[in-house]
Design a protein around this motif. Structure first.
Motif, short mmCIF file in Angstrom:
data_model
loop_
_atom_site.label_atom_id
_atom_site.label_comp_id
_atom_site.label_asym_id
_atom_site.label_seq_id
_atom_site.Cartn_x
_atom_site.Cartn_y
_atom_site.Cartn_z
N SER A 82 0.67 -1.30 -0.04
CA SER A 82 -0.08 0.05 -0.17
C SER A 82 0.65 1.28 -0.12
O SER A 82 0.34 2.20 -0.37
CB SER A 82 -1.00 0.15 1.16
OG SER A 82 -0.13 -0.05 2.44
N PHE A 83 2.09 1.12 0.51
CA PHE A 83 2.98 2.44 0.36
C PHE A 83 4.18 2.22 -0.11
O PHE A 83 5.23 3.03 -0.30
CB PHE A 83 3.16 2.81 1.98
CG PHE A 83 3.88 1.73 2.72
CD1 PHE A 83 5.31 1.68 2.84
CD2 PHE A 83 3.07 0.72 3.47
CE1 PHE A 83 5.94 0.80 3.65
CE2 PHE A 83 3.73 -0.21 4.17
CZ PHE A 83 5.15 -0.11 4.32
N LEU A 84 4.59 1.03 -0.85
CA LEU A 84 5.75 0.77 -1.39
C LEU A 84 5.96 -0.08 -2.60
O LEU A 84 5.12 -1.03 -2.73
CB LEU A 84 6.75 0.25 -0.35
CG LEU A 84 8.05 -0.26 -0.50
CD1 LEU A 84 8.94 1.11 -0.65
CD2 LEU A 84 8.57 -0.83 0.55
N TYR A 85 6.64 0.08 -3.66
CA TYR A 85 6.87 -0.67 -4.74
C TYR A 85 8.29 -1.00 -4.73
O TYR A 85 9.25 -0.13 -4.57
CB TYR A 85 6.64 0.03 -6.11
CG TYR A 85 5.14 0.46 -6.39
CD1 TYR A 85 4.37 -0.41 -7.13
CD2 TYR A 85 4.37 1.73 -5.82
CE1 TYR A 85 2.91 0.05 -7.36
CE2 TYR A 85 3.14 1.84 -5.94
CZ TYR A 85 2.43 1.08 -6.81
OH TYR A 85 1.16 1.22 -6.93
N VAL A 86 8.42 -2.46 -4.78
CA VAL A 86 9.92 -2.84 -4.76
C VAL A 86 10.19 -3.65 -5.86
O VAL A 86 9.29 -4.46 -6.28
CB VAL A 86 10.21 -3.71 -3.56
CG1 VAL A 86 11.65 -4.28 -3.32
CG2 VAL A 86 9.81 -2.72 -2.14
N VAL A 87 11.25 -3.36 -6.71
CA VAL A 87 11.75 -4.29 -7.74
C VAL A 87 12.72 -5.20 -7.31
O VAL A 87 13.66 -5.16 -6.46
CB VAL A 87 12.23 -3.59 -8.96
CG1 VAL A 87 12.77 -4.60 -10.01
CG2 VAL A 87 11.30 -2.47 -9.39
N ASN A 88 12.37 -6.45 -7.47
CA ASN A 88 13.19 -7.51 -6.86
C ASN A 88 13.62 -8.64 -8.01
O ASN A 88 12.66 -9.02 -8.56
CB ASN A 88 12.11 -8.34 -6.00
CG ASN A 88 12.73 -9.62 -5.21
OD1 ASN A 88 13.74 -9.84 -5.10
ND2 ASN A 88 11.91 -10.38 -4.14
N ILE A 89 14.85 -8.70 -7.97
CA ILE A 89 15.62 -9.72 -8.93
C ILE A 89 16.22 -10.93 -8.28
O ILE A 89 17.32 -10.71 -7.73
CB ILE A 89 16.51 -8.85 -9.76
CG1 ILE A 89 16.04 -7.58 -10.22
CG2 ILE A 89 17.26 -9.78 -10.73
CD1 ILE A 89 16.72 -6.72 -11.06
N PRO A 90 15.61 -11.99 -8.05
CA PRO A 90 16.25 -13.22 -7.63
C PRO A 90 17.07 -13.95 -8.72
O PRO A 90 16.72 -13.97 -9.74
CB PRO A 90 14.95 -14.19 -7.10
CG PRO A 90 13.88 -13.67 -8.03
CD PRO A 90 13.91 -12.13 -8.48
N VAL A 91 18.20 -14.37 -8.25
CA VAL A 91 19.14 -15.17 -8.95
C VAL A 91 19.25 -16.45 -8.15
O VAL A 91 19.61 -16.34 -6.72
CB VAL A 91 20.53 -14.52 -8.96
CG1 VAL A 91 21.66 -15.42 -9.77
CG2 VAL A 91 20.29 -13.03 -9.59
N PHE A 92 18.85 -17.70 -8.79
CA PHE A 92 18.60 -18.95 -8.05
C PHE A 92 19.21 -20.18 -8.59
O PHE A 92 19.48 -20.13 -9.81
CB PHE A 92 17.49 -19.05 -7.48
CG PHE A 92 16.31 -19.07 -8.83
CD1 PHE A 92 16.18 -19.96 -9.30
CD2 PHE A 92 15.69 -17.79 -8.96
CE1 PHE A 92 15.10 -19.92 -10.67
CE2 PHE A 92 14.89 -17.51 -10.17
CZ PHE A 92 14.49 -18.67 -10.93
N ILE A 93 19.12 -21.22 -7.94
CA ILE A 93 19.35 -22.45 -8.51
C ILE A 93 17.92 -23.37 -8.18
O ILE A 93 17.43 -23.13 -7.14
CB ILE A 93 20.58 -23.42 -7.58
CG1 ILE A 93 21.92 -22.74 -8.25
CG2 ILE A 93 20.42 -24.69 -8.43
CD1 ILE A 93 23.10 -23.27 -7.17
N GLU A 94 17.48 -23.79 -9.07
CA GLU A 94 16.18 -24.60 -9.01
C GLU A 94 16.40 -26.12 -9.46
O GLU A 94 17.10 -26.39 -10.29
CB GLU A 94 15.12 -24.05 -9.93
CG GLU A 94 13.82 -24.51 -10.03
CD GLU A 94 12.59 -23.94 -10.41
OE1 GLU A 94 11.50 -24.59 -10.08
OE2 GLU A 94 13.01 -23.12 -11.30
N ALA A 95 15.78 -26.99 -8.48
CA ALA A 95 15.87 -28.23 -8.64
C ALA A 95 14.36 -28.71 -8.84
O ALA A 95 13.59 -28.19 -7.77
CB ALA A 95 16.29 -28.93 -7.29
N LYS A 96 14.00 -29.61 -9.50
CA LYS A 96 12.40 -29.97 -9.84
C LYS A 96 12.52 -31.44 -9.96
O LYS A 96 13.40 -32.12 -10.58
CB LYS A 96 12.08 -29.44 -11.21
CG LYS A 96 10.70 -29.71 -11.50
CD LYS A 96 10.20 -28.98 -12.58
CE LYS A 96 8.73 -29.26 -13.08
NZ LYS A 96 8.26 -28.43 -14.22
#
Length: 182
Positions: A82-96
């Motif tokens: 409601s009061f904040l916009y944040v750009v988030n860039i995750p860098v990750f390893i994914e196991a499926k």
């Protein structure tokens, strides 16, 4: 913003249910290249207000057989409060892991890595998911967790002093989404 998320998810789900997408078999029990493009959105479950998030991500790696795939990925998410916009860039390893050899199978996955934002320090990223593979399309629900250690400056003007301390900002989210595997 909630309307945009609902419209986007409805469009993605209808695409995932198309006959052409379901006819293509995709088997995690065979070795080879694995890649995916994911779109998801959901709710932020943090702090006093919560909010919503929407984003895209991609993973590239390999199917190593026996239903397991591992890859490196990166995403771009926008967390809206409601009061904040944040750009988030995750860098990750994914196991499926997809246990069935057929084109339709349940799966579990886990993403772990770090997350960069436009207004906080670099933080820890963890995101397990459960879902179903329908040929080259996957539908899923994902829990996301970000932990950002940051400095907090507390000012006491009446005492003419400042205190700088470390704090951990925790962001939880629940989202649903669709992935196209190739």
């Amino acid at each position: 913003m909630k309307r945009v998320i609902i419209i986007l998810l409805a469009a993605l789900i209808s695409f995932a249910n198309s006959a052409v997408a379901q006819q293509t078999k995709y088997n995690y029990h065979k070795t080879g290249y694995w890649g995916s493009v994911t779109a998801d959105g959901g709710l932020l479950l943090c702090g006093n207000g919560g909010g919503s998030n929407i984003g895209i991500s991609t993973v590239h790696g390999g199917r190593i057989g026996h239903g397991v795939a591992i890859g490196l990925g990166m995403g771009l998410y926008v967390d809206i409060n409601s009061f904040l916009y944040v750009v988030n860039i995750p860098v990750f390893i994914e196991a499926k892991y997809s246990p069935l050899k057929s084109g339709k199978s349940p799966f579990v996955s886990l993403r772990t890595g770090f997350s960069l934002t436009d207004n906080l320090d670099t933080g820890f990223y963890l995101a397990p998911a459960i879902g179903v593979d329908l040929g080259r399309i996957s539908l899923f629900a994902r829990y996301g967790f970000n932990l950002f250690p940051t400095s907090v400056d507390i000012s006491f003007p009446e005492l003419n002093s400042n205190i700088i301390t470390r704090a951990n900002i925790k962001v939880h989210s629940m989202s649903i989404g669709v992935a196209v595997n190739f």
